[in-house]
Design an enzyme around this catalytic site. Sequence first.
Site, mmCIF file in Angstrom:
data_model
loop_
_atom_site.group_PDB
_atom_site.id
_atom_site.type_symbol
_atom_site.label_atom_id
_atom_site.label_comp_id
_atom_site.label_asym_id
_atom_site.label_seq_id
_atom_site.Cartn_x
_atom_site.Cartn_y
_atom_site.Cartn_z
ATOM 1 N N THR A 1 4.017 1.262 1.824
ATOM 2 C CA THR A 1 3.134 2.359 2.234
ATOM 3 C C THR A 1 1.670 1.952 2.166
ATOM 4 O O THR A 1 0.886 2.233 3.070
ATOM 5 C CB THR A 1 3.357 3.598 1.320
ATOM 6 O OG1 THR A 1 4.739 3.952 1.394
ATOM 7 C CG2 THR A 1 2.499 4.773 1.736
ATOM 8 N N ASN B 1 -2.230 4.076 7.856
ATOM 9 C CA ASN B 1 -1.252 2.988 7.744
ATOM 10 C C ASN B 1 -0.313 2.914 8.948
ATOM 11 O O ASN B 1 0.825 2.461 8.840
ATOM 12 C CB ASN B 1 -0.490 3.066 6.406
ATOM 13 C CG ASN B 1 0.285 4.351 6.252
ATOM 14 O OD1 ASN B 1 0.222 5.229 7.113
ATOM 15 N ND2 ASN B 1 1.019 4.474 5.176
ATOM 16 N N LYS C 1 1.256 6.827 13.998
ATOM 17 C CA LYS C 1 0.211 7.778 13.604
ATOM 18 C C LYS C 1 -1.007 7.669 14.536
ATOM 19 O O LYS C 1 -1.104 6.715 15.331
ATOM 20 C CB LYS C 1 -0.185 7.511 12.152
ATOM 21 C CG LYS C 1 0.958 7.744 11.161
ATOM 22 C CD LYS C 1 0.464 7.571 9.740
ATOM 23 C CE LYS C 1 1.587 7.781 8.742
ATOM 24 N NZ LYS C 1 1.094 7.736 7.342
ATOM 25 N N ARG D 1 12.248 0.957 7.208
ATOM 26 C CA ARG D 1 11.266 0.965 6.114
ATOM 27 C C ARG D 1 10.836 -0.466 5.773
ATOM 28 O O ARG D 1 9.670 -0.726 5.524
ATOM 29 C CB ARG D 1 11.851 1.642 4.859
ATOM 30 C CG ARG D 1 12.235 3.098 5.069
ATOM 31 C CD ARG D 1 11.137 4.069 4.801
ATOM 32 N NE ARG D 1 10.633 4.025 3.447
ATOM 33 C CZ ARG D 1 9.657 4.820 3.017
ATOM 34 N NH1 ARG D 1 9.075 5.686 3.833
ATOM 35 N NH2 ARG D 1 9.228 4.747 1.777
ATOM 36 N N GLU E 1 13.248 15.691 9.217
ATOM 37 C CA GLU E 1 12.116 15.344 10.084
ATOM 38 C C GLU E 1 12.522 15.333 11.557
ATOM 39 O O GLU E 1 11.763 15.800 12.406
ATOM 40 C CB GLU E 1 11.515 14.004 9.629
ATOM 41 C CG GLU E 1 10.872 14.135 8.246
ATOM 42 C CD GLU E 1 10.446 12.811 7.615
ATOM 43 O OE1 GLU E 1 10.678 11.755 8.228
ATOM 44 O OE2 GLU E 1 9.895 12.852 6.499
ATOM 45 N N HIS F 1 4.760 6.157 10.254
ATOM 46 C CA HIS F 1 5.523 6.906 9.254
ATOM 47 C C HIS F 1 7.001 6.700 9.539
ATOM 48 O O HIS F 1 7.404 6.642 10.697
ATOM 49 C CB HIS F 1 5.214 8.411 9.336
ATOM 50 C CG HIS F 1 6.197 9.244 8.550
ATOM 51 N ND1 HIS F 1 6.053 9.463 7.207
ATOM 52 C CD2 HIS F 1 7.356 9.846 8.919
ATOM 53 C CE1 HIS F 1 7.092 10.186 6.783
ATOM 54 N NE2 HIS F 1 7.893 10.436 7.806
ATOM 55 N N ARG G 1 2.884 -2.753 8.801
ATOM 56 C CA ARG G 1 1.652 -2.473 8.046
ATOM 57 C C ARG G 1 0.997 -3.763 7.543
ATOM 58 O O ARG G 1 -0.233 -3.848 7.459
ATOM 59 C CB ARG G 1 1.965 -1.526 6.889
ATOM 60 C CG ARG G 1 2.264 -0.106 7.372
ATOM 61 C CD ARG G 1 2.947 0.673 6.282
ATOM 62 N NE ARG G 1 3.169 2.077 6.603
ATOM 63 C CZ ARG G 1 4.079 2.822 5.982
ATOM 64 N NH1 ARG G 1 4.819 2.302 5.022
ATOM 65 N NH2 ARG G 1 4.226 4.094 6.312
ATOM 66 N N TYR H 1 4.741 17.164 5.748
ATOM 67 C CA TYR H 1 4.267 16.513 4.531
ATOM 68 C C TYR H 1 4.345 17.440 3.313
ATOM 69 O O TYR H 1 3.637 17.218 2.323
ATOM 70 C CB TYR H 1 2.834 16.021 4.729
ATOM 71 C CG TYR H 1 2.751 14.703 5.491
ATOM 72 C CD1 TYR H 1 3.526 13.607 5.126
ATOM 73 C CD2 TYR H 1 1.861 14.555 6.552
ATOM 74 C CE1 TYR H 1 3.436 12.408 5.810
ATOM 75 C CE2 TYR H 1 1.764 13.346 7.244
ATOM 76 C CZ TYR H 1 2.560 12.273 6.866
ATOM 77 O OH TYR H 1 2.466 11.073 7.528
HETATM 78 P P1 CMP Z 1 3.610 8.335 5.006
HETATM 79 O O1 CMP Z 1 4.767 7.414 4.953
HETATM 80 O O2 CMP Z 1 3.271 8.958 6.294
HETATM 81 O O3 CMP Z 1 3.858 9.502 3.942
HETATM 82 C C1 CMP Z 1 2.838 10.079 3.182
HETATM 83 C C2 CMP Z 1 1.514 9.475 3.461
HETATM 84 O O4 CMP Z 1 0.507 9.789 2.548
HETATM 85 C C3 CMP Z 1 1.617 7.987 3.410
HETATM 86 O O5 CMP Z 1 2.334 7.533 4.510
HETATM 87 C C4 CMP Z 1 0.169 7.562 3.338
HETATM 88 O O6 CMP Z 1 -0.397 7.344 4.622
HETATM 89 C C5 CMP Z 1 -0.473 8.799 2.732
HETATM 90 N N1 CMP Z 1 -1.077 8.482 1.434
HETATM 91 C C6 CMP Z 1 -0.450 8.026 0.347
HETATM 92 N N2 CMP Z 1 -1.343 7.853 -0.640
HETATM 93 C C7 CMP Z 1 -2.567 8.209 -0.164
HETATM 94 C C8 CMP Z 1 -3.869 8.248 -0.685
HETATM 95 N N3 CMP Z 1 -4.110 7.879 -1.952
HETATM 96 N N4 CMP Z 1 -4.861 8.666 0.107
HETATM 97 C C9 CMP Z 1 -4.620 9.046 1.398
HETATM 98 N N5 CMP Z 1 -3.376 9.031 1.940
HETATM 99 C C10 CMP Z 1 -2.374 8.615 1.180
#
Ligand code: CMP
Length: 143
Positions: free
Chosen positions: A91, A112, A9, A85, A126, A115, A102, A49
């Site tokens: 996450t 984070n 990211k 993963r 994707e 992805h 992470r 997303y």
């Molecule tokens: P990702 O695996 O890219 O898929 C969805 C993303 O939403 C996740 O990683 C997080 O970075 C993001 N995400 C999840 N919860 C929150 C939150 N409460 N606020 C902001 N971003 C979020």
Amino acid sequence: MEQTFLMVKPDGVQRNLIGEIVSRFEKKGFQLKGAKLMSIPTELAEEHYGEHKERPFFGELVDFITSGPVFAMVWEGENVIATARQMMGATNPKDAVPGSIRGDFAVTVGKNVIHGSDSKESAEREIGLFFKEEQIVEYKKLI
Ligand code: CMP
């Protein structure tokens, strides 16, 4: 052979973590099948997303992922979806164990670092969103 979509990211790219992250998957034994440094157009971010459209953080998520270049990748290998993963960690970085990407490099859930597809269906979807078929390479001679 199973494939997954992984993406460093904007925070990971700007913190110079591309090499570290690629290295972890290479050393694990997975094969890089496609990669590109790119800026994500808003429409692609919204589609990627799409499942989070109703979440309160959707706007923030799209703003963040389009805020700077990302490094999009296709990786191949046995059980690569689930193993990647695990290597990424939870996450929310506060729950990610040390040793995971992470766990080692991220603090907040929004930023984070990486992805990764969460299922075969997401991986196919994707990869299709980010890569054309001719951008995925074949390895003729495997070491
Ligand atoms: P990702 O695996 O890219 O898929 C969805 C993303 O939403 C996740 O990683 C997080 O970075 C993001 N995400 C999840 N919860 C929150 C939150 N409460 N606020 C902001 N971003 C979020």
